[in-house]
Design a protein around this motif. Structure first.
Motif, short mmCIF file in Angstrom:
data_model
loop_
_atom_site.label_atom_id
_atom_site.label_comp_id
_atom_site.label_asym_id
_atom_site.label_seq_id
_atom_site.Cartn_x
_atom_site.Cartn_y
_atom_site.Cartn_z
N ALA A 161 27.15 35.95 67.81
CA ALA A 161 28.61 36.09 68.00
C ALA A 161 29.36 35.16 67.05
O ALA A 161 30.35 35.55 66.42
CB ALA A 161 28.98 35.81 69.45
N TRP A 162 28.91 33.92 66.94
CA TRP A 162 29.58 32.97 66.05
C TRP A 162 29.37 33.33 64.58
O TRP A 162 30.24 33.09 63.74
CB TRP A 162 29.10 31.55 66.33
N THR A 163 28.21 33.90 64.25
CA THR A 163 27.98 34.35 62.87
C THR A 163 29.02 35.38 62.47
O THR A 163 29.50 35.40 61.33
CB THR A 163 26.57 34.96 62.73
N LEU A 164 29.41 36.22 63.42
CA LEU A 164 30.38 37.27 63.14
C LEU A 164 31.82 36.78 63.15
O LEU A 164 32.67 37.34 62.44
CB LEU A 164 30.23 38.40 64.17
N THR A 165 32.12 35.75 63.92
CA THR A 165 33.52 35.36 64.13
C THR A 165 33.92 34.03 63.51
O THR A 165 35.10 33.80 63.25
CB THR A 165 33.83 35.29 65.64
N LYS A 216 24.46 42.09 58.44
CA LYS A 216 24.10 43.37 57.83
C LYS A 216 22.98 44.07 58.57
O LYS A 216 23.10 45.25 58.93
CB LYS A 216 23.72 43.13 56.37
N LEU A 217 21.88 43.37 58.81
CA LEU A 217 20.69 44.01 59.38
C LEU A 217 20.91 44.53 60.79
O LEU A 217 20.51 45.64 61.13
CB LEU A 217 19.51 43.04 59.35
N VAL A 218 21.54 43.71 61.64
CA VAL A 218 21.73 44.12 63.04
C VAL A 218 22.62 45.35 63.12
O VAL A 218 22.35 46.31 63.85
CB VAL A 218 22.32 42.96 63.87
#
Length: 534
Positions: free
Chosen positions: A31-35, A191-193
């Motif tokens: 979640a933090w990687t995305l936000t 990207k992968l997920v």
């Protein structure tokens, strides 16, 4: 309602052996990687964020599921993360209301940093990630201990920390998200997920292995991916086989995989010749010893990743990670040495761990030109890309040999050559390198490469011996016909001018010792460099 991506992602986490609590922690990191914005130019990946969780479900859980007690239970884990990752915590920090922020202390910054940092060894970072994620998951109340709740809880945690210690939280979060272990990195990949709908269709070994190939040259990455497919899928049908071997102890996994890897690479050797240039010099066989492959594989796994064959089984995710590292290292060793002709010089051996410094047991009276030609002929077999050798004879009659196969620019390589040259009291040296812009009238189209041997000695005119080069499936590049020798300035004066200037420049002993210390601080040891008798 859960999304298909979330369901697949959780299923894959379970297949990889993560506990529920660890999966909750990994969901938070995703979640933090995305936000999280690690820089002002970076924008949150809201599209991927809502692919993982339904927006209405998010709003409902975010509104009713968490309170301050939940935050207080989990907050100390961030203090622990900052301490173990030894982040550089600014001492002057302020809360949203303007008061001095005190949540994160900075005691660890006064501790010794002599030991290897967690981020420097994959084993250490993987252990940290798994332990931290486990502890984070255990902090969640049983009724909200799901990856979905954990993912959503990051919104609450972020907003609270931004009120009480925004700078402290940001530097700790940056450290948590930076250089995650390979396996965690794949589970939190934007990207992968997203593209795989939660890593759907991938086996646990493949997920671990993707962490090793993500930053490689695309051609090498694609080829290594093809090799692993023959371990677990029948060809050409694609039917899964041997899946139970994915999590074998590392030595058993290698007993199963090495013969398959060797056979496949040997059959398709022409496909792998050009890939050697993408693999680092440290994978060149360090000697002709019968046990060299096993010795070097063991050394690389230990030094690069911290893994060894005597390690007791700790957990299933680590088993997949170790086997992926062993497979990757085996493939790189086999491909890098596919045309290695080190047997031509049985006494040739590597003195460092990066393939820069080499030793050959030769008679003192051998001319340095002959030594350079014989040795560089072997060095050419290691790659089909850039290749450069520096051969030095000191005033004490000692010979030193250096091989450079990868470099960022001509400026970088010439700077290193000058440093090496100035570290010795040189009587004569030869610089060997490849030329592709030296056409001759009787050249064949497939033999445009030449090997040049530039001989340099203070107070003497430079001269250059030239050989044609050829290449074959078995021996790679090798020296072919001798073209001749020239000292014509229009050919030699412009070649490696900085190095030629170094040859004419005299250094006193104190300056030389400073350069020796600089080289040792970057790489190798005094013994490897041979500075005792330099």
């Amino acid at each position: 309602m859960v999304t298909e991506t979330y369901k697949n992602w959780v299923d894959k986490a379970t297949e990889c052996g993560f506990t529920l609590e660890q999966t909750c922690g990994i969901a938070m990191l995703y979640a933090w990687t995305l936000t999280h914005r690690s820089s002002e130019d970076e924008e949150p990946d809201t599209e991927s964020f809502w692919t993982f969780v339904d927006q209405e479900e998010f709003n409902h859980i975010n509104e009713v599921a968490f309170d301050m007690k939940d935050f207080l239970a989990i907050a100390p884990e961030f203090q622990m993360a900052g301490e173990l990752l030894k982040v550089d915590m600014p001492t002057e920090r302020y809360a949203e209301n303007g008061q001095i922020a005190t949540f994160f202390n900075t005691d660890w910054q006064n501790e010794s940093k002599d030991e290897k940092h967690v981020n420097e060894v994959l084993l250490f970072r993987n252990r940290f990630d798994l332990i931290w994620c486990q502890r984070i998951g255990e902090c969640l109340r049983p009724e909200v201990r799901t990856p979905l709740h954990a993912y959503i809880f990051t919104n609450n945690i972020t907003h609270t920390f931004l009120k009480i210690d925004p700078i402290g939280f940001t530097v700790v979060l940056n450290a948590l998200l930076f250089r995650k272990s390979s396996l965690i990195g794949v589970f939190t990949s934007k990207k992968l997920v997203k593209e795989s709908q939660g890593l759907k269709g991938y086996e646990p070994f493949q997920i671990a292995f993707m962490g090793f190939t993500s930053s490689l040259d695309p051609h090498l990455s694609k080829s290594l991916w093809g090799i692993q497919q023959i371990l677990f899928y029948k060809q050409p049908s694609g039917i899964p086989v041997n899946l139970e071997k994915q999590s074998l102890p590392m030595y058993e996994f290698l007993e199963f995989s090495i013969p398959v890897i060797e056979n496949f690479i040997n059959i398709n050797r022409s496909s792998y010749l050009d890939l050697t240039r993408f693999i680092a010099n440290e994978y060149i066989y360090a000697s002709i010893s019968e046990t060299q492959f096993a010795d070097q594989l063991t050394q690389l796994l230990q030094e690069r990743y911290g893994f060894n064959f005597l390690m007791q089984e700790e957990n299933q995710p680590q088993d997949f990670l170790m086997n992926a590292a062993a497979f990757y290292t085996t493939c790189c060793l086999k491909i890098k040495n596919i045309t290695n002709q080190i047997a031509k010089q049985p006494s040739l051996k590597m003195l460092d761990d990066r393939g820069l410094i080499w030793f050959v047991d030769v008679p003192e009276q051998i001319s340095i030109q002959n030594e350079a030609i014989i040795c560089f002929d072997v060095m050419l077999s290691w790659r089909l890309g850039p290749a450069l050798g520096l051969f030095i004879r000191t005033r004490n009659k000692t010979l030193h040999r250096f091989y450079l196969g990868e470099f960022a620019s001509n400026e970088d390589v010439e700077f290193l050559l000058c440093l090496i040259y100035q570290a010795y009291e040189v009587s004569e040296c030869v610089l060997a390198f490849l030329l592709d812009n030296f056409p001759l009238q009787d050249d064949r189209p497939d033999k445009k490469f030449k090997a040049a041997f530039l001989s340099l000695s203070a107070g003497q005119p430079a001269f250059m011996d030239l050989y044609r080069c050829d290449a074959g499936l078995q021996e790679g590049f090798f020296l072919d016909d001798y073209v001749g020798v020239t000292s014509d300035e229009k050919f030699v004066a412009h070649l490696f001018k900085d190095l030629q200037n170094c040859v004419e420049k005299k250094l006193d002993e104190s300056e030389r010792r400073k350069i020796q210390a600089e080289l040792i601080s970057v790489h190798g040891s005094a013994d490897a460099w041979g500075f005792v008798n330099a």
